[in-house]
Design an enzyme around this catalytic site. Structure first.
Site, PDB file in Angstrom:
ATOM      1  N   GLY A  16       0.778  -1.231   0.000  1.00 60.24           N
ATOM      2  CA  GLY A  16       0.000   0.000   0.000  1.00 60.24           C
ATOM      3  C   GLY A  16       0.811   1.282   0.000  1.00 60.24           C
ATOM      4  N   ASN A  18       1.433   3.011  -2.637  1.00 59.36           N
ATOM      5  CA  ASN A  18       0.651   3.919  -3.485  1.00 59.36           C
ATOM      6  C   ASN A  18      -0.567   4.452  -2.739  1.00 59.36           C
ATOM      7  OD1 ASN A  18       1.604   4.291  -6.387  1.00 59.36           O
ATOM      8  ND2 ASN A  18       1.914   2.086  -6.067  1.00 59.36           N
ATOM      9  N   ARG A  95      -5.466  -8.920  -8.635  1.00 59.97           N
ATOM     10  CA  ARG A  95      -6.430  -9.844  -9.239  1.00 59.97           C
ATOM     11  C   ARG A  95      -6.879  -9.291 -10.582  1.00 59.97           C
ATOM     12  NH1 ARG A  95      -6.424 -14.502  -7.050  1.00 59.97           N
ATOM     13  NH2 ARG A  95      -8.521 -14.906  -7.807  1.00 59.97           N
ATOM     14  N   LEU A  97      -9.643  -8.540 -13.271  1.00 57.37           N
ATOM     15  CA  LEU A  97     -11.070  -8.240 -13.135  1.00 57.37           C
ATOM     16  C   LEU A  97     -11.839  -8.701 -14.377  1.00 57.37           C
ATOM     17  CD1 LEU A  97     -10.590  -4.689 -11.644  1.00 57.37           C
ATOM     18  CD2 LEU A  97     -11.644  -6.636 -10.453  1.00 57.37           C
ATOM     19  N   ASN A 111      -6.021   2.299 -12.731  1.00 59.47           N
ATOM     20  CA  ASN A 111      -5.027   1.318 -12.275  1.00 59.47           C
ATOM     21  C   ASN A 111      -3.639   1.903 -12.431  1.00 59.47           C
ATOM     22  OD1 ASN A 111      -4.008  -1.354 -11.538  1.00 59.47           O
ATOM     23  ND2 ASN A 111      -3.371  -1.540 -13.675  1.00 59.47           N
ATOM     24  N   HIS A 113       0.361   0.747 -13.021  1.00 57.78           N
ATOM     25  CA  HIS A 113       1.137  -0.405 -13.493  1.00 57.78           C
ATOM     26  C   HIS A 113       2.607  -0.012 -13.552  1.00 57.78           C
ATOM     27  CE1 HIS A 113       1.831  -4.155 -15.651  1.00 57.78           C
ATOM     28  NE2 HIS A 113       2.612  -3.477 -16.462  1.00 57.78           N
ATOM     29  N   GLU A 146     -11.522  -3.869 -20.566  1.00 63.60           N
ATOM     30  CA  GLU A 146     -11.646  -5.321 -20.421  1.00 63.60           C
ATOM     31  C   GLU A 146     -10.300  -6.034 -20.560  1.00 63.60           C
ATOM     32  OE1 GLU A 146     -13.887  -3.409 -21.730  1.00 63.60           O
ATOM     33  OE2 GLU A 146     -15.907  -4.247 -21.584  1.00 63.60           O
ATOM     34  N   VAL A 148      -6.432  -6.829 -20.032  1.00 65.80           N
ATOM     35  CA  VAL A 148      -5.564  -6.603 -18.867  1.00 65.80           C
ATOM     36  C   VAL A 148      -4.450  -5.617 -19.210  1.00 65.80           C
ATOM     37  CG1 VAL A 148      -3.952  -7.711 -17.270  1.00 65.80           C
ATOM     38  CG2 VAL A 148      -6.050  -8.888 -17.938  1.00 65.80           C
ATOM     39  N   ASP A 149      -4.260  -4.640 -18.321  1.00 68.89           N
ATOM     40  CA  ASP A 149      -3.191  -3.646 -18.473  1.00 68.89           C
ATOM     41  C   ASP A 149      -3.255  -2.925 -19.814  1.00 68.89           C
ATOM     42  OD1 ASP A 149      -2.272  -4.181 -15.913  1.00 68.89           O
ATOM     43  OD2 ASP A 149      -0.927  -5.754 -16.597  1.00 68.89           O
TER      44      ASP A 149
HETATM   45  C1  GAR Z   1       3.155  -1.258  -7.484  1.00 67.15           C
HETATM   46  O1  GAR Z   1       4.408  -1.276  -8.112  1.00 67.15           O
HETATM   47  C2  GAR Z   1       2.051  -1.327  -8.516  1.00 67.15           C
HETATM   48  O2  GAR Z   1       2.325  -0.617  -9.686  1.00 67.15           O
HETATM   49  C3  GAR Z   1       2.007  -2.798  -8.773  1.00 67.15           C
HETATM   50  O3  GAR Z   1       2.159  -3.399  -7.518  1.00 67.15           O
HETATM   51  C4  GAR Z   1       2.929  -2.524  -6.676  1.00 67.15           C
HETATM   52  C5  GAR Z   1       2.136  -2.269  -5.414  1.00 67.15           C
HETATM   53  O4  GAR Z   1       2.892  -1.539  -4.495  1.00 67.15           O
HETATM   54  N1  GAR Z   1       0.772  -3.188  -9.393  1.00 67.15           N
HETATM   55  C6  GAR Z   1       0.675  -4.197 -10.250  1.00 67.15           C
HETATM   56  O5  GAR Z   1       1.627  -4.869 -10.594  1.00 67.15           O
HETATM   57  C7  GAR Z   1      -0.723  -4.439 -10.754  1.00 67.15           C
HETATM   58  N2  GAR Z   1      -0.745  -5.531 -11.677  1.00 67.15           N
HETATM   59  P1  GAR Z   1       2.181  -0.846  -3.247  1.00 67.15           P
HETATM   60  O6  GAR Z   1       1.285  -1.902  -2.606  1.00 67.15           O
HETATM   61  O7  GAR Z   1       3.331  -0.467  -2.356  1.00 67.15           O
HETATM   62  O8  GAR Z   1       1.395   0.316  -3.733  1.00 67.15           O
END
Ligand code: GAR
Length: 221
Positions: A16, A18, A95, A97, A111, A113, A146, A148-149
């Site tokens: 968390g 972010n 996950r 979606l 989102n 990435h 729809e 992914v990414d």
């Molecule tokens: C982040 O780097 C985010 O971009 C990535 O997971 C990490 C979470 O860090 N998300 C993905 O890869 C989504 N597919 P955080 O929990 O410290 O924010």
């Protein structure tokens, strides 16, 4: 523009960091919005503690407690809708979606990435960037569709790949930029400045900054 504070929800699976950036930038007024609910599918996610410390309501909706993806997502949406969120931020939510959930929040689901999409969608993207020998990677905030990414890109930040980098070092460098551009994207959403035109996002009021965009993709103000 509106004076009303955006009510938004954040969905996480892990640390968390972010989420923390969104909490901090909402608390200091950079984002004209309020996080009204944090949901984690992982009961042990540290992000839940971050939310708790900030006095934000949390819920654990463990996907393992549901027979299928559809019922898990219905529970997720029910909680978010009950909290009357206008925007949902996926902040390290791990996950995939279904189209149902994506359509339910079309145009109001963001989102983050840890790569420069459309390069390196999916998982293990820092290692894959290193393996591919690219000189730069980065972070992307996008509206969720729809696929992914994929989906209209709101903000990106570029990060150099340096000699001796491993996946962890690169991930940490990218995360620093994530913490900058996710709040920026949410701020622009909260200011009602984002307009999706086909596969592109137009930022209203951004025209004057077009030249600056070459070196600094988004204005700070
Ligand atoms: C982040 O780097 C985010 O971009 C990535 O997971 C990490 C979470 O860090 N998300 C993905 O890869 C989504 N597919 P955080 O929990 O410290 O924010």
């Amino acid at each position: 523009m509106t004076d009303a504070l955006l009510r938004y929800g954040v969905v996480i699976s892990g640390g968390g960091s972010n989420l923390q950036a969104l909490i901090d930038r909402s608390a200091d007024g950079t984002i004209p919005g309020r996080i009204v609910l944090v949901i984690s599918n992982e009961p042990g996610a540290f992000g839940l503690q971050r939310a708790g410390r900030a006095g934000i309501p949390t819920q654990v909706i463990d996907h393992r407690a549901f027979p299928d993806r559809a019922s898990f997502e219905q529970a997720l949406a029910a909680a978010l809708d009950a909290a009357q969120v206008e925007l949902v931020c996926l902040a390290g939510f791990m996950r995939v979606l279904t189209p149902w959930f994506v359509r339910h929040y079309r145009g109001r689901l963001l989102n983050i990435h840890p790569a420069l999409l459309p390069a390196f969608p999916g998982l293990h993207v820092q290692q894959r960037a290193l393996d591919a020998g690219v000189r730069f990677s980065g972070a992307t905030v996008h509206f969720v569709v729809e696929d992914v990414d994929a989906g209209p890109i709101v903000a990106q930040a570029v990060v150099p790949i340096l000699p001796g980098d491993d996946a962890a070092a690169l991930a940490a460098r990218i995360l620093q930029q994530e913490h900058r551009i996710f709040p920026l994207a949410v701020r622009l959403f909260a200011q009602r400045r984002l307009e999706v035109q086909g596969s592109r996002v137009i930022i209203r009021g951004h025209e004057a900054d077009a030249a600056a965009a070459l070196i600094n993709p988004l204005p700070d103000g």
